[in-house]
Every structure is written in C-alpha cells, then in structure tokens.
Design an enzyme around this catalytic site. Structure first.
Site, PDB file in Angstrom:
ATOM      1  CD  GLU A  97      -1.708  -2.404   1.413  1.00  0.00           C
ATOM      2  OE1 GLU A  97      -0.573  -2.621   1.898  1.00  0.00           O
ATOM      3  OE2 GLU A  97      -2.524  -3.318   1.200  1.00  0.00           O
ATOM      4  CG  HIS A 108     -10.578  -6.137   7.298  1.00  0.00           C
ATOM      5  ND1 HIS A 108      -9.671  -6.664   8.175  1.00  0.00           N
ATOM      6  CD2 HIS A 108     -10.119  -6.431   6.062  1.00  0.00           C
ATOM      7  CE1 HIS A 108      -8.705  -7.280   7.497  1.00  0.00           C
ATOM      8  NE2 HIS A 108      -8.947  -7.144   6.213  1.00  0.00           N
TER       9      HIS A 108
HETATM   10  C1  LIG Z   1      -2.286  -4.399   4.409  1.00  0.00           C
HETATM   11  C2  LIG Z   1      -3.309  -5.258   3.785  1.00  0.00           C
HETATM   12  N1  LIG Z   1      -3.503  -5.163   2.469  1.00  0.00           N
HETATM   13  C3  LIG Z   1      -4.421  -5.930   1.864  1.00  0.00           C
HETATM   14  C4  LIG Z   1      -5.164  -6.798   2.590  1.00  0.00           C
HETATM   15  C5  LIG Z   1      -6.244  -7.628   1.915  1.00  0.00           C
HETATM   16  N2  LIG Z   1      -5.826  -8.995   1.838  1.00  0.00           N
HETATM   17  C6  LIG Z   1      -6.115  -9.888   2.776  1.00  0.00           C
HETATM   18  S1  LIG Z   1      -5.401 -11.342   2.517  1.00  0.00           S
HETATM   19  C7  LIG Z   1      -4.706 -10.813   1.097  1.00  0.00           C
HETATM   20  C8  LIG Z   1      -3.877 -11.719   0.322  1.00  0.00           C
HETATM   21  C9  LIG Z   1      -2.722 -12.136   1.119  1.00  0.00           C
HETATM   22  O1  LIG Z   1      -1.974 -13.011   0.384  1.00  0.00           O
HETATM   23  P1  LIG Z   1      -0.897 -13.907   1.062  1.00  0.00           P
HETATM   24  O2  LIG Z   1      -0.046 -13.079   1.937  1.00  0.00           O
HETATM   25  O3  LIG Z   1      -0.241 -14.659  -0.015  1.00  0.00           O
HETATM   26  O4  LIG Z   1      -1.730 -14.866   1.993  1.00  0.00           O
HETATM   27  P2  LIG Z   1      -2.794 -15.960   1.547  1.00  0.00           P
HETATM   28  O5  LIG Z   1      -4.112 -15.274   1.546  1.00  0.00           O
HETATM   29  O6  LIG Z   1      -2.424 -16.469   0.239  1.00  0.00           O
HETATM   30  O7  LIG Z   1      -2.734 -16.974   2.625  1.00  0.00           O
HETATM   31  C10 LIG Z   1      -5.036  -9.513   0.862  1.00  0.00           C
HETATM   32  C11 LIG Z   1      -4.617  -8.727  -0.308  1.00  0.00           C
HETATM   33  C12 LIG Z   1      -4.941  -6.847   3.969  1.00  0.00           C
HETATM   34  N3  LIG Z   1      -5.665  -7.653   4.755  1.00  0.00           N
HETATM   35  N4  LIG Z   1      -4.002  -6.095   4.535  1.00  0.00           N
END
Ligand SMILES: Cc1ncc(C[n+]2csc(CCOP(=O)(O)OP(=O)(O)O)c2C)c(N)n1
Ligand SMILES: [Mg+2]
Lengths: 439, 336, 336
Positions: free
Chosen positions: C68, C137
């Site tokens: 971000e 959130h």
């Molecule tokens: C700072 C932030 N940005 C975006 C999100 C939205 N978000 C939640 S999970 C996710 C994907 C995360 O991917 P990863 O770290 O690979 O974990 P996975 O979901 O694959 O276990 C996103 C973009 C968030 N929760 N926090």
C-alpha cells in the site's frame, strides 16, 4: 461522597415543583428505589424514588416548598460514610509567594463557621440557564430573562418560553372567583368504605357529582367474593368538603386515601369512572408499583373537550325537574332516567353546601368548560395492564379521545351506552372487568 | 524427540526424529485443522457465522510441521489464514468455534472473530487482519527473548503476498542485524488473493529474499510434513544457538477460494484439482502407515477423534453465551 | 445494468455507478489509470472494478502487489508527472499503511513547492462497519483526513453522487479521497447517463424540516432519513443534510439550517470523539448560528472502541436508525 437528591423534572414543561411530602425523615435510612418524596406540579403529582441507599441528611426543602427543577433537596450518605461538616475547602490559605494584598482579608480557618464562607452550591445559586436562542429573543424584545420562567431541562429558558412570556404579558388575567361559595371547609381524610372478600382488592373511584353508592349495580354484577374499597371524593358522598385549588391537589388527596387503604396489601386493582378515571390514572402514575391493573370507565383527562354545560347544570339544579334533563344527557337513551330516579338523585343533592362545593369544584377542575389537565402522558408511561371502557353514545366525554393516546391499553367500546355504562349496563361492564382483572 | 538415530537411517526426517506418539498427535491435529475448517465452512453456510473467513484447507502440513518442536513458551505470529497455526500450536477448537460464533467464551470474547484468533497461553500472539502486520511484531517478540536471556524462539507465519509489504523488509533486516531468534515461515500458496506470485514478486522464490538480509533461506515442499519439519528444525536450532533468523518457504496451495467471496477467475479448475491430488494429510498418513507408526484402523481412529472434537466444539460454541451489549467498550483499556 | 424505474429513470447500483464513472473517465482521458490490489481479473474485493480489466487491459487496470505504501506512492508520483491514477485501497483501513505518501507527500506537495506542483490523484476507500469483518476492516477514518490541509475528503451517500463525485475528483487538480461505504455498494438509485460533475464541498438538504437539523454522511444519511420519516409520524419535523464532503465542508448549508431549526444533531460512523461532529459543532458554536441554538448540540458517533466482531455488538457500536430516532426525539422534545 454523598449522593445528591435532586428535585427531578417529571413533566415536559416543568420548571418548579412543590415538594409535597417526604416519605423518609431526615436522619433515617432509606433503600435505593424506595419512595423518598412526592412532588406536585401544576399538572402532575409523582413519587420520587431514592437514588441510593443510605441515610438521608441535609434536607433543604420542606413539604409545601416550591423548588426549582434540579435543586439538591437532600443528600444520602452511605452506611459508614463520614458526614462532612461542610463540603467546602477550609484550608484555602493564600499561596505563600502570592503578592500580598494591601488590605488583609480575614483568612477562614478550619474552625470558621461554615456559613461564613461563600460557597458555589448550584442549589443555592443556580445561575440563569437559557439557550442562545432564548437569549437572542429576549435581547430582541427588550426583556430580561430573569422574568421568564424556564421550562427546559433543569429550568433552562428556551426560545418558546420567551415567546410564551411575551404573549402572556399582553393577556389580561381574567378569571374571577365564581359566586361566593356557600360552604365552609371541613378537615379530615376522605371517606372510605369497603367490602370484604378474598383476593386482590378492587379500589373504586367515582365520578364528579356521584358517590360510592353509585357503584352498587356494578358491585352486584361483579359478584360477592371480590374485596372492594370505595373512595368518596371530597365534598361527595360522605367525604369532607376539603378546600382544594387544582386537579393536582385533588389527585394528592386521592393518593393519600389510596395509601391508607392499600397499606398491608401487596397490590390492588384500580377502577375509576369519569373524573374518578382521571384520578385513578394519576394515582396509578404515582403509585405504579402498588397497582396490579387499571380500568377506566369514560375517563376524564384524555383531551380538552367535555360537556361542561351538563356538569354545571347538574351542580346548579335545585329540584328534580331541572336536574332530570341533565341526567338524561348522561345516558345513551333519555328514557333510561325516569322522573322517580331524578327525584331520588335530587334528594341526595339536597344539601346546598354540597351543591356550592361541587359548583366551585367544577369551576376549578374545568375552567371555561375545558379539561386543562392532560393525563395522556401518564397513560403512555404506564406499564400495568390497562383497560378503558367507553360508551359509544357518551355525550359528556367523547370516546374518540381514547384514540389520541400513544400507550398500550385495551379499549372496549360499548354499544348503546352513554357516559355511565356501569349504571346503564352493569352486567356487560362486569363481564369485561372480570376478564380484565383475571389477566 | 529422539534425534540419536543411526547415521545410516534414511527414513524421512520426521519419522526418524519424533516419537510415534508425537507423530500420531501431529496427524490428529492435521485432521483437526481440516475438520475444523470444514465445520466452520458449514456453519458459515448455515448462517451461524458473521463476516468472512480464510480457509487453509490443503496447507495443513505447513502449519503442523512448523509447530512440531514449539513449546508454549515459543511464540508464533499468524495471519488472516491462521486457523491451522492456532490448532497446531495447541488451541482448543471449542473456544475457536465460540469465537467464530461471536461468543463470550471465544478466545477473543467475541470481539475478534476468525481474523483475530489468538491464544496467548499457548504462545499464539494472534492472527492478523493486516497482511504483513505480524512480521515486525514477531521480531519484537524475539527481541524480548534475547533481552531477557530466554531461549524461546518466535515463528513468524506470513503469506507470499506479504513479502511485498515494506514491513516484511524492515522486519527481516532488523532481525538479522540484531541476530534475533526468529524463524520467518512463508506459506507460499502461489497467490496473494488473485495475484500470482509471478505477477507480484520480482524474485522466483520468496526464500531468495533471505540473501538480501544475510540469513539462510530455504524453499521446501510445504505439503511434505517431513521436509517442512526438517527445515524448521534447522532454523530453530540456529535461532536457539544465538545465530539469528532464517527464512523458510513452504510451497503449498489453498484448495478453497481466498475468502468467502472469490469467483476463482484467476486460476483454473485443473490447477486446483491437480493440487488436490497432493493432499498433505493423506500423504502424511500413508507415510506413517508405511513406516509402521500406525495401521489403517489406528489412522481412522485418529481421524474419528478429530471429528468428535470438532462436533463437541461446535456444540460448545452454540450453547455459549453472547457478550453483553453493554460491554461493547470493554477490553479497550486495561481493567483495574 | 440498465434497469429502469417506473418513472423511466435509469437505475444503477452504487458500485455500478462508480464503475461507470471510471469507464467514462478512461474512455475520455488516456492518462487515467486504475491501480490497486486485485482490481484486475478478481474485479476488486468489492467487485467495483469488475470487468474493467477486460475493457481497458491490464496496463491501465493494474494489479499492484500488496504494497500500500508503495502503491499509493507510485500513484502520487504518477499524478505529479502527468497521469491521473485512481488508486483503490482494498479497505480504507489499509490507508494507514500508506499514510506517509498520502499525508506527507500527496497532501503537501503543491504547498511545499509553492504552487508549482499538482497531484491530481484519487484514492478510493471502501469504509465502514456492518460486514462482520471486525476491528481492522471496518473503520470509519474519514475524519482523520479532514485534519489534513491539501486533501479533499468525500463521502457519497447515493449512486448518483458516487459517480458524480468520482468524475469531479478526477477533474480536480488536487488529491481527493473518496470514502465509499461497503454496505452501500449494492444500493440502487437513479444515475444520470454520461458525464456530469457533483460539486465538491457542497452539502445537500435531503429532507427539509423545521424542528431540528440532522447532519449525516454516507450511510448515516439513509439512517437519518428513515429516522426522520418515523419522527414525522409523531409530528417531529427533522431536516436531514447529506454532508457529502468533509473537506471542504459546507458551512453555509449547515448554518442556514441551524438558523432555521435551532437544534442540531450530527450523526457519523467514526468514533464520536474528535470526529466530524466535533468539527461541525464547533463551527456552529463559533458562528452567528449560535444565537439560534435552542438546545445543546448532539453528536451521535461510534462507541469508544474498535469495531467488534460479534454482530450485535457491532450494531450497537455505531448509530442505527433507532438510536438516531431516539436521540432526535429527545432533542426535539427539549429533553436535552
Ligand atoms: C495491508 C493489507 N492489504 C491488503 C489486505 C487484503 N488482503 C487480505 S489477505 C490478502 C492476500 C494475502 O496473500 P498472502 O499473503 O499470499 O496470503 P494468503 O491469503 O495467500 O494466505 C489480501 C490482499 C490486507 N488484509 N491487509
Ligand atoms: Mg498466498
């Protein structure tokens, strides 16, 4: 810290209230929630519960005092709490480094008499509370706010208080006393009669110009086992002609009588007719915890309209011939009232003092032919089961008034009944009541 | 743990390293994770659960093998996809369900829900709603252990997506500079939400990031229990010896969508199905059977135990009281 | 997508309206690009960008890594040099990771450079509670940005405004933050065709009344309107003002209403303390409208707590129709 007991605002546009009675004497202990004192306003009377448990001290208002809303009228100290001699700081010595004033003021010491020290007690010096809009309106019309009674929270002066004040200034105070009363005041409690029985007692409050005996047909219809307690209103039946100046005072007398008769009973059912209905409602509002259920027959106090002509007609009549036409207004069909009945009724009204008292009472309770007391807020506050019975052909009080109430209640409209269904169709009234009382 | 196996032993690391009872328990917890999440999914569909949740079905070996040697004194920081970590670290599924159902008996007294589940007693410092939020916190926990002279380690779980947050880089750098006992465990399931690692990340393996911060980095098959356990074991030994952090990348796959609202437009059905043939639980189970740790009947019993625990957990959660509405501001500050 | 009402007016949902605005802008202006996490094939966490990637391609609808601070900063840099980026935060809560670029850079660049630079970036931020997504959130942090000179902060309450404000934001030479309420995305309403601009900084009287003024923003406008409708049945006439813009704030419309009604209540979803309500109350107290006040000003904001997970607690934590109704009634009946 002791808990402050304040004179609360119990009515929408109330700025002051009369402290009517203390239920607890100074120095006695009281439990949180127990009745502490009663207040009266020009509209309502109400019991105030204790805000805390402890000992009542520092009582500043006596029965009969008019007190501004929000005033501290006493303090309640918790068990074991030390009672401060005075709640103010007695060690307010000047700062050593502070520049010494030329004239040395006497410094209050710890032993100084408390009264000698000025204190910022809100109860004593409440200050003027007014909204910015009220202040602006007062400025604009060149009046000072000190003259304006405030009806907002804690006596705050609102914009429309100023408007009302300005409107009143031009109005001439008109009401003069109606013809000298040919009656003298009598002291003493209201007359109460009772009938024994089993179960929860039913307390009966009759209407204007009636008396306890008027319940006889309904009592018969209700059956013999229910205990009954009948209250005669002042200057009615066998009650003394007590001097009174307002509906609220009348309500207070009824509450006193109710307090007396309900002593020793857990709860009672309450039934009132017409003016007695309004009084029953006012009493239920104040003593809600002691009332199991409430039934009102053609109650007064639910709207301004009333057939005042009929009321004055009844109080003025000196013989059966002039009484009969008014009595016939009370019922759905004129033939319900025979000439014999009218003669019997007139005999009960033979005492000129009674008539004078009732005529004056009509003037006090229904000035200019309206009902100035409004018990609709009380009804909407009530949480006990409430039934209203009303004759569809009531010529004295229109049953449609019941529709302007916001509270929850059962409304029974009785076909072919007038203002006195308990006399016109006692069996039907009794059937409804029995169902209501069984709830 | 018995690590004095003969040098010629070429059985998988986990089999030669852990006692049969430990291995059986590991299998039970993997089943528990799977059944727990299936139960949560089912409850969600029945409308019993508010909000959303992120399921780790398909990633159980990574969670369990990583936590294999951790004690309650060792800490973990978890992610939004944290149910597996929580159970692997020893949490009670009843209190987890209670949290999902928003109940006062839940781990967070109904305040946190799925995304904030923590069990501080077992050293789980909590799931996190912020991607990358746990990374610096894990470094802080490791700093505590070092300053207070304790030999606990901290395992920091994070997803492949988190490796692109600034917090990741700042945290790894500090952990390395200060030689802190922290193990960064990347669960690389190929996607951060819809974005494939190849589209978001400049390096081929997340473990390649380690070299930028002078720490060991290793990529392992995250669905191979033993491979994960071995890599994490080495990192723990290093951390406890005071030699600093490591980065372990467990390559795995999530079978379900990212959350409850995923149209699955970014990956193919074939890809998902192919990964489902690499079920880490089935694989670990047959490994245990092949090496005589369990027989089929015993493995079935383990699975049945997990199922019963989940059912009891749901019943507990359902019958638990909800928090009082008046307590909405409770836990904002310490109570005294 | 082109539903018509009985009156023949075209009806779109709030998210459709936003999408239409973005499509119009991209069609008309090649410098407009979209950036954000999972806004491509995934369609955005709330499906707002949906199919725009199919229409405009991945070079103009760019999936960013989960970065971000970097993503918002890249948008700022691009805006500074000739592009018009619309950067979508997946949740407004994640703007906190990008605070540096928003507050220290985007907001101040024009001023620090003595007017020589312009940062026409637009940030879109899904905000608010009610989805069971808990504390990280569900926040309503718009007031934070109200404190920052150099930013413009908008809160559309209707589909029509959502589209018009986004187009105005793009036409604006300064950074604009648009807080979109998640619960409004599905709300439908009339949306004019083609391009039109909703003025920034202009509040709207959504219902006129005489007894009290309710100033609200975003979803609270709808709750206030419903409360006003209920109060009307009791003879209480509430004026409802849709604030629309927190910065700049439309003092004129609010003060005129207060002069008329003499009573003011401010309803907002952010935490009550130090919020939009404080700003508006102070504004009235400092103005000539003060002399028209016939009651203390009431603020209705969120409980002094993070947003809880449990649905009942979550509801209780922010103003609802019933709470607005009750407070307005007390205010109108002179009970405060
Ligand atoms: C700072 C932030 N940005 C975006 C999100 C939205 N978000 C939640 S999970 C996710 C994907 C995360 O991917 P990863 O770290 O690979 O974990 P996975 O979901 O694959 O276990 C996103 C973009 C968030 N929760 N926090
Ligand atoms: Mg991932």
């Amino acid at each position: 810290m002791p808990v402050e007991v304040i004179l609360p605002k119990v009515d929408m546009d109330m700025s002051h209230g009369k402290l009517a009675t203390w239920h607890v004497a100074e120095g006695e202990t009281v439990a949180k929630g127990a009745p502490l004192f009663d207040i009266e306003t020009d509209k309502a009377a109400m019991e105030v519960e204790s805000p805390a448990s402890g000992r009542l001290l520092s009582v500043t208002a006596q029965p009969g005092d008019m007190v501004a809303v929000g005033t501290v009228v006493a303090l309640i100290y918790a068990e074991g709490e030390t009672v401060a001699e005075t709640p103010i700081q007695t060690t307010a010595a000047p700062e050593p480094e502070a520049p010494v004033a030329k004239t040395v003021e006497p410094v209050p010491t710890a032993t100084a008499h408390p009264a000698a020290i000025p204190q910022a007690d809100p109860a004593v010096a409440p200050g003027l509370r007014a909204t910015p809009a009220a202040r602006a309106a007062a400025r604009a019309s060149g009046i000072t706010l000190e003259e304006v009674p405030g009806t907002g929270p804690r006596g705050r002066i609102q914009r429309d208080d100023v408007a009302a004040f300005l409107a009143h200034r031009v109005e001439a105070p008109a009401l003069a006393s109606p013809g000298a009363g040919a009656w003298s005041a009598q002291p003493g409690p209201l007359h109460v009669s009772s009938r024994k029985g089993t179960g929860v007692p039913l307390v009966l409050i009759h209407g204007f110009t009636a008396d306890s005996q008027s319940w006889a047909p309904l009592e018969k219809a209700l059956g013999a086992d229910r205990p009954l307690i009948r209250i005669d209103l002042p200057g009615h039946g066998r009650s003394p002609r007590r001097r009174l100046g307002s509906f609220a005072e009348l309500a207070r007398m009824v509450v006193e009588a109710l307090d007396d008769v309900t002593r020793g009973h857990d709860k009672v059912d309450l039934l009132g007719h017409s003016l007695g209905g309004a009084l029953a409602l006012a009493a239920a509002d104040i003593r809600a915890r002691r009332i199991r259920s409430l039934a009102l027959i053609a109650p007064a106090g639910l709207g301004p309209e009333i057939d005042a002509q009929a009321l004055t007609g009844i109080t003025r009549a000196t013989r059966a011939e002039s009484l009969a036409p008014w009595l016939r207004r009370l019922t759905a069909t004129p033939d319900g009232i025979s000439d014999d009945y009218a003669r019997a009724a007139m005999r009960l009204r033979a005492d000129p003092a009674l008539r004078a008292f009732q005529a004056e009472l009509a003037e006090i309770l229904f000035p200019d032919g309206v009902q100035p007391f409004d018990l609709r807020p009380a009804l909407s506050r009530l949480e006990i089961p409430t039934a209203i019975l009303w004759g569809r052909s009531d010529h004295i009080l229109p049953w449609r008034q019941a529709l302007s109430i916001t509270g929850d209640f059962a409304l029974h409209l009785l076909a072919d009944a007038g203002h006195v269904p308990q006399l016109e169709c006692p069996d039907r009234v009794a059937r409804i009541l029995v169902r209501h009382l069984l709830m | 743990m018995t690590s004095d196996a003969p040098a010629t032993d070429n059985r998988p690391f986990a089999i030669r390293t852990y006692a049969p009872a430990q291995l059986r328990e590991a299998l039970r917890r993997m089943y528990l994770i799977r059944r727990f999440e299936e139960g949560a999914e089912d409850s969600y569909m029945r409308g019993l659960i508010h909000g959303t949740m992120h399921l780790s079905i398909g990633q159980e070996a990574s969670a369990m093998a990583t936590c294999m040697e951790l004690t309650d004194a060792d800490k973990i920081t978890s992610t939004h996809r944290g149910h597996g970590h929580c159970i692997a670290k020893g949490a009670d599924v009843g209190r987890m369900f209670a949290e999902f159902f928003g109940k006062e008996t839940g781990y967070c007294h109904g305040r946190g829900g799925s995304m904030h589940i923590a069990d501080v007693r077992t050293g789980n410092l909590g799931a996190n709603g912020i991607v990358g939020g746990g990374l610096p916190i894990a470094v802080g926990a490791a700093l505590t252990a070092k300053r207070l002279g304790r030999d606990d380690v901290t395992v920091c779980f994070f997803g492949d997506g988190a490796n692109n947050e600034g917090a990741f880089h700042e945290a790894l750098n500090m952990a390395s500079v200060w030689k802190l006992p922290v193990i960064f465990v990347c669960e690389n399931n190929g996607y951060g939400m819809s974005t494939a690692v190849t589209r978001s990340t400049a390096v081929r393996h997340i473990a390649d990031r380690a070299s930028a911060y002078s720490m060991p980095g290793i990529t392992v098959d995250g669905n191979d229990f033993s491979a994960v356990a071995e890599a994490v074991h080495a990192a723990i030994v290093r951390a406890r010896a005071g030699d600093g952090p490591s980065l372990v990348e467990n390559v795995t796959y999530r079978w379900r969508g990212h959350s409850k609202s995923d149209r699955n437009r970014y990956r193919t059905k074939e890809e998902i199905e192919e990964w489902m043939t690499r079920d880490p639980i089935a694989r670990f189970r047959s490994e245990l059977i092949a090496h005589g740790i369990l027989d089929e009947a015993a493995a079935d019993a383990v699975a049945a135990e997990a199922m019963a625990e989940v059912e009891a957990g749901i019943a507990f959660a359902k019958s638990s009281p909800a928090p009082a509405i008046g307590d909405v501001t409770r836990y904002v500050y310490a109570e005294n | 997508m082109n539903a018509m009402t009985e009156t023949g007016l075209r009806v779109l949902s709030y998210s459709e309206a936003i999408r239409e605005a973005m499509a119009i802008a991209m069609e008309n202006d090649p410098t407009v690009i979209l950036m954000g996490e999972d806004i491509g094939v995934y369609g955005g966490a709330f499906q707002v960008t949906l199919d725009l990637v199919d229409r405009f391609g991945p070079d103009r609808v760019m999936d960013t890594p989960i970065s971000e601070l970097g993503g918002a900063g890249v948008a700022v840099g691009a805006a500074l040099t000739g592009l018009k980026p619309i950067y979508e935060f997946q949740f407004s809560d994640f703007a906190m990771l990008a605070m540096e670029q928003i507050v220290n850079q985007a907001a101040k660049l024009r001023y620090m450079l003595g007017g020589e630079a312009s940062v026409p970036v637009v940030f879109r931020l899904p905000a608010g509670s009610g989805t069971g997504a808990a504390a990280q959130h569900s926040q309503s942090i718009e007031a934070w940005f109200g404190h920052v000179p150099g930013l413009k902060v908008l809160q559309p309450a209707t589909p029509e405004d959502a589209k018009g404000m986004l187009l105005s934001a793009l036409a604006d030479p300064d950074p604009v933050m648009i807080f979109e309420h998640k619960l409004l995305y599905k709300m439908k309403g009339h949306v004019p065709e083609g391009s039109y601009l909703t003025p920034i900084g202009k509040a709207l009287v959504r219902r006129s009344g005489t007894d009290l003024t309710i100033v609200a923003g975003s979803i609270m406008v709808h709750r206030a309107l419903e409360a006003a409708e209920r109060l009307a049945a009791e003879g209480i006439s509430a004026e409802v003002i849709d604030l629309r813009s927190i910065r700049p704030i439309d003092a004129e419309t609010i003060l005129a209403s207060v002069r008329k009604t003499g009573r003011l209540m401010v309803v907002y979803e952010g935490v009550k303390a130090f919020g939009v309500g404080a700003e508006i109350s102070a504004m009235v107290a400092e103005s000539d409208a003060f002399d028209h006040l016939d009651a203390p000003i009431l603020r209705l904001g969120a409980a002094d707590a993070p947003v809880p997970y449990n649905p009942d607690l979550e509801r209780a934590a922010v103003p609802q129709v019933e709470t607005i109704e009750a407070a307005a009634r007390r205010l109108a009946r002179r009970e405060v």
